[in-house]
Design a protein around this motif. Structure first.
Motif, PDB file in Angstrom:
ATOM      1  N   TRP A  32      -8.253 -32.787  -1.751  1.00  0.00           N
ATOM      2  CA  TRP A  32      -8.490 -32.299  -0.388  1.00  0.00           C
ATOM      3  C   TRP A  32      -8.845 -30.809  -0.339  1.00  0.00           C
ATOM      4  CZ3 TRP A  32      -9.273 -35.557   3.416  1.00  0.00           C
ATOM      5  CH2 TRP A  32      -8.652 -36.815   3.410  1.00  0.00           C
ATOM      6  N   SER A  86     -18.410 -25.767   1.609  1.00  0.00           N
ATOM      7  CA  SER A  86     -18.159 -27.160   1.994  1.00  0.00           C
ATOM      8  C   SER A  86     -16.659 -27.372   2.125  1.00  0.00           C
ATOM      9  CB  SER A  86     -18.721 -28.114   0.939  1.00  0.00           C
ATOM     10  OG  SER A  86     -17.970 -27.966  -0.244  1.00  0.00           O
ATOM     11  N   ASP A 111     -13.556 -30.841   3.210  1.00  0.00           N
ATOM     12  CA  ASP A 111     -13.373 -32.254   3.576  1.00  0.00           C
ATOM     13  C   ASP A 111     -12.897 -32.409   5.013  1.00  0.00           C
ATOM     14  OD1 ASP A 111     -13.761 -33.191   0.809  1.00  0.00           O
ATOM     15  OD2 ASP A 111     -11.905 -32.070   0.457  1.00  0.00           O
ATOM     16  N   ARG A 165     -20.710 -30.058  16.231  1.00  0.00           N
ATOM     17  CA  ARG A 165     -21.296 -31.027  15.281  1.00  0.00           C
ATOM     18  C   ARG A 165     -22.098 -30.329  14.193  1.00  0.00           C
ATOM     19  NH1 ARG A 165     -20.415 -36.511  17.235  1.00  0.00           N
ATOM     20  NH2 ARG A 165     -21.533 -37.315  15.436  1.00  0.00           N
ATOM     21  N   GLY A 215     -20.101 -30.562   5.652  1.00  0.00           N
ATOM     22  CA  GLY A 215     -19.931 -31.886   5.024  1.00  0.00           C
ATOM     23  C   GLY A 215     -18.567 -32.489   5.307  1.00  0.00           C
ATOM     24  N   ALA A 216     -17.799 -31.876   6.214  1.00  0.00           N
ATOM     25  CA  ALA A 216     -16.445 -32.394   6.509  1.00  0.00           C
ATOM     26  C   ALA A 216     -16.528 -33.793   7.116  1.00  0.00           C
ATOM     27  CB  ALA A 216     -15.733 -31.443   7.470  1.00  0.00           C
ATOM     28  N   LYS A 217     -15.599 -34.645   6.664  1.00  0.00           N
ATOM     29  CA  LYS A 217     -15.575 -36.020   7.192  1.00  0.00           C
ATOM     30  C   LYS A 217     -14.543 -36.165   8.294  1.00  0.00           C
ATOM     31  CE  LYS A 217     -17.269 -38.530   3.176  1.00  0.00           C
ATOM     32  NZ  LYS A 217     -17.522 -37.335   2.324  1.00  0.00           N
ATOM     33  N   PHE A 218     -13.598 -35.202   8.342  1.00  0.00           N
ATOM     34  CA  PHE A 218     -12.497 -35.338   9.294  1.00  0.00           C
ATOM     35  C   PHE A 218     -12.308 -34.053  10.104  1.00  0.00           C
ATOM     36  CE2 PHE A 218     -11.499 -37.968   5.589  1.00  0.00           C
ATOM     37  CZ  PHE A 218     -11.397 -39.215   6.197  1.00  0.00           C
ATOM     38  N   ASN A 250     -15.813 -39.974  16.000  1.00  0.00           N
ATOM     39  CA  ASN A 250     -15.186 -40.660  14.858  1.00  0.00           C
ATOM     40  C   ASN A 250     -14.680 -39.702  13.784  1.00  0.00           C
ATOM     41  OD1 ASN A 250     -15.574 -43.155  15.948  1.00  0.00           O
ATOM     42  ND2 ASN A 250     -17.558 -43.488  14.951  1.00  0.00           N
ATOM     43  N   TYR A 251     -15.118 -38.447  13.858  1.00  0.00           N
ATOM     44  CA  TYR A 251     -14.594 -37.441  12.923  1.00  0.00           C
ATOM     45  C   TYR A 251     -13.092 -37.206  13.160  1.00  0.00           C
ATOM     46  CZ  TYR A 251     -19.218 -35.325  11.791  1.00  0.00           C
ATOM     47  OH  TYR A 251     -20.485 -35.053  11.345  1.00  0.00           O
TER      48      TYR A 251
END
Ligand code: NVA
Length: 306
Positions: free
Chosen positions: A152, A215, A217, A247, A254-257, A278-279
């Motif tokens: 992480w 970058s 996560d 956004r 590149g964060a997914k959450f 959805n993030y």
């Protein structure tokens, strides 16, 4: 065991091993709540709050009651500590009847004094410096997605505060990489930043420009103006716009959450297009406040922790 070691007030009372054990217990409580329905039977917990609360108050109350204990709320906003009686007398009286005290206070020193006055365990439900129960829930939320904390990288955006400090502390204990991306006028002191940088061997970095973040996560943010904090100047608010999570920021990193301890100020620290997308895992964080606090309070009495 001394009174101080039985309290959870700064977050640094627990080791990485103990945090993982707490998370394993949290998983069990979540999976099989019926096994724990009497875990706190006969236990009475006082909740003393000097500041407003929704999630913390509800998650402690419901969580304790689901484990068979009882939680009683004392609103110290309308009865300030010291106005009617001293902190010593409040603590000494509450500890005659209660097995633990969960306290949300204006100053961290109040919690330190409380744990020196009474041997009854004290749990920090937010103060000016820390919010350790929030950080436990946050890291548990990531643990549910991937248990290997070395995978992480969290980036905290905006205004460094109590939530940030506790996030750093628990993330550091677990070896998580963390970038604190805050405006120079909204960051920690040079001394505090240097201490974290040194003790984390570079795993914790402090940036003053979002463009310097390559970058990550997860992007985490909190309100720019915390409860009890001095009013922000218009010029600082303007400068903080650059740290708003939108956004574009999510895509560039590149964060997914996306994470937020809430309350959220949509249009300030984050756009609705991120926190309502959805993030966002902010409601999972909120659900996990209850679960990890149940594990924490249960562990206070089972002798497994603290
Ligand atoms: N930093 C915020 C967190 C609220 C849960 C505050 O202290 O007001």
């Amino acid at each position: 065991m001394t009174a101080a070691t039985k309290s959870f007030i700064s977050g640094n009372e627990v080791t990485a091993q103990q945090i993982i054990e707490l998370f394993e217990l949290s998983e069990q409580i979540k999976l099989k709540p019926e096994y724990f329905q009497y875990a706190l039977r006969g236990k009475h917990i006082a909740m003393m709050f000097e500041k407003p609360s929704l999630r913390t108050k509800a998650s402690f109350q419901v969580g304790i009651e689901k484990l068979g204990g009882q939680a009683h709320f004392y609103d110290m906003q309308s009865q300030p500590i010291g106005a009617r009686e001293s902190l010593k007398d409040i603590c000494m009286n509450l500890s005659q009847w209660y097995d633990a005290i969960v306290a949300r206070v204006n100053c961290h020193s109040t919690l330190q004094k409380m744990s020196a006055i009474t041997e009854t365990p004290i749990v920090n439900a937010l103060c000016d410096k820390f919010h350790p129960c929030q950080a436990l829930a946050d890291l548990f939320t990531l643990y549910e997605i991937d248990t290997d904390f070395s995978h992480w990288h969290i980036a905290y955006f905006g205004f460094a505060n109590n939530v940030t400090r506790s996030l750093i502390q628990i993330a550091h204990e677990l070896g998580v990489k963390l970038s604190v991306v805050c405006h120079s006028e909204a960051s920690f002191s040079q001394k505090e930043m240097a201490l974290w940088q040194q003790s984390s061997a570079g795993k914790i970095q402090f940036l003053n420009d979002p463009d310097d973040l390559i970058s990550c996560d997860v992007i985490y943010t909190d309100v720019w103006q915390s409860m009890g904090q001095q009013q922000l100047s218009e010029s600082l608010k303007q400068s903080l716009q650059k740290f708003q999570v939108n956004r574009k920021v999510m895509a560039a990193s590149g964060a997914k959450f996306f994470m937020h301890c809430q309350p959220v100020h949509r249009g300030e620290e984050v756009c609705a297009t991120v926190c309502d997308s959805n993030y966002s895992i902010m409601y999972q964080q909120s659900r996990n406040r209850m679960i990890t606090q149940q594990a924490l309070v249960y562990s206070l009495f089972s002798g497994k922790l603290l």
